[in-house]
Design an enzyme around this catalytic site. Sequence first.
Site, PDB file in Angstrom:
ATOM      1  N   GLU A  28     -13.277  -0.145   2.769  1.00 64.30           N
ATOM      2  CA  GLU A  28     -12.226   0.021   1.769  1.00 64.30           C
ATOM      3  C   GLU A  28     -12.239  -1.134   0.765  1.00 64.30           C
ATOM      4  OE1 GLU A  28      -8.247   1.531   3.078  1.00 64.30           O
ATOM      5  OE2 GLU A  28      -7.623  -0.486   2.493  1.00 64.30           O
ATOM      6  N   HIS A  77      -9.370   2.256  -4.415  1.00 65.83           N
ATOM      7  CA  HIS A  77     -10.429   1.484  -3.774  1.00 65.83           C
ATOM      8  C   HIS A  77     -11.793   1.991  -4.224  1.00 65.83           C
ATOM      9  CE1 HIS A  77      -7.677  -0.414  -0.938  1.00 65.83           C
ATOM     10  NE2 HIS A  77      -7.137   0.773  -0.725  1.00 65.83           N
ATOM     11  N   HIS A 126     -12.918   9.911  -7.328  1.00 64.39           N
ATOM     12  CA  HIS A 126     -11.919   9.934  -8.401  1.00 64.39           C
ATOM     13  C   HIS A 126     -10.776  10.910  -8.099  1.00 64.39           C
ATOM     14  CE1 HIS A 126     -14.991   7.596 -10.404  1.00 64.39           C
ATOM     15  NE2 HIS A 126     -14.018   7.151 -11.180  1.00 64.39           N
ATOM     16  N   CYS A 166       0.812  -1.232   0.000  1.00 61.97           N
ATOM     17  CA  CYS A 166       0.000   0.000   0.000  1.00 61.97           C
ATOM     18  C   CYS A 166       0.839   1.273   0.000  1.00 61.97           C
ATOM     19  CB  CYS A 166      -0.984   0.002   1.160  1.00 61.97           C
ATOM     20  SG  CYS A 166      -2.253  -1.267   0.963  1.00 61.97           S
ATOM     21  N   HIS A 184      -2.501   3.210  -5.380  1.00 62.31           N
ATOM     22  CA  HIS A 184      -3.515   2.212  -5.729  1.00 62.31           C
ATOM     23  C   HIS A 184      -4.882   2.794  -5.382  1.00 62.31           C
ATOM     24  CE1 HIS A 184      -2.852   1.651  -1.438  1.00 62.31           C
ATOM     25  NE2 HIS A 184      -4.034   1.033  -1.370  1.00 62.31           N
TER      26      HIS A 184
END
Length: 149
Positions: free
Chosen positions: A136, A31, A75, A25, A29
């Site tokens: 998440e 979710h 986003h 992490c 990345h």
Amino acid sequence: MSNIRITKQFTFESGHALYGYDGKCRNVHGHSYKLSVTVIGTPITDTSHVKLGMVIDFGDLKKIVKEEIVDPFDHATIFNKNTPHLELAKELMRRDHNVILADYQPTSENMVIDFAEKIKARLPETIKLHSLKLQETETSYAEWYASDN
């Protein structure tokens, strides 16, 4: 009159990276977050009120959460403002990407604390934030409860 809890659920997509983390992490990345917002209050009893019987109109709660959380975070890529990813963040902003430089490590735990403060500040005095659940992944989530704080 009884206190009643009502919950509204929201979804948004965000990316993040955990600065200094010792696992995967640490990389950028994303979710598909699910946020459940539960408030508590007494239903309106004034028979002349257009929202008779409601603790808060779901539409009013939606407006608050949408403006404070969903619209800014959907986003977006969230970085700790002290991250070495700052150069990447600035380049993304130059390219008109939605980037949030947070005062905290963007873990679900810290995000839910941030979200609680933002939502509490916008609720009417008669309504209290009871809890938040920020999911998440399908199997991982953080929860915030007013009673714990």
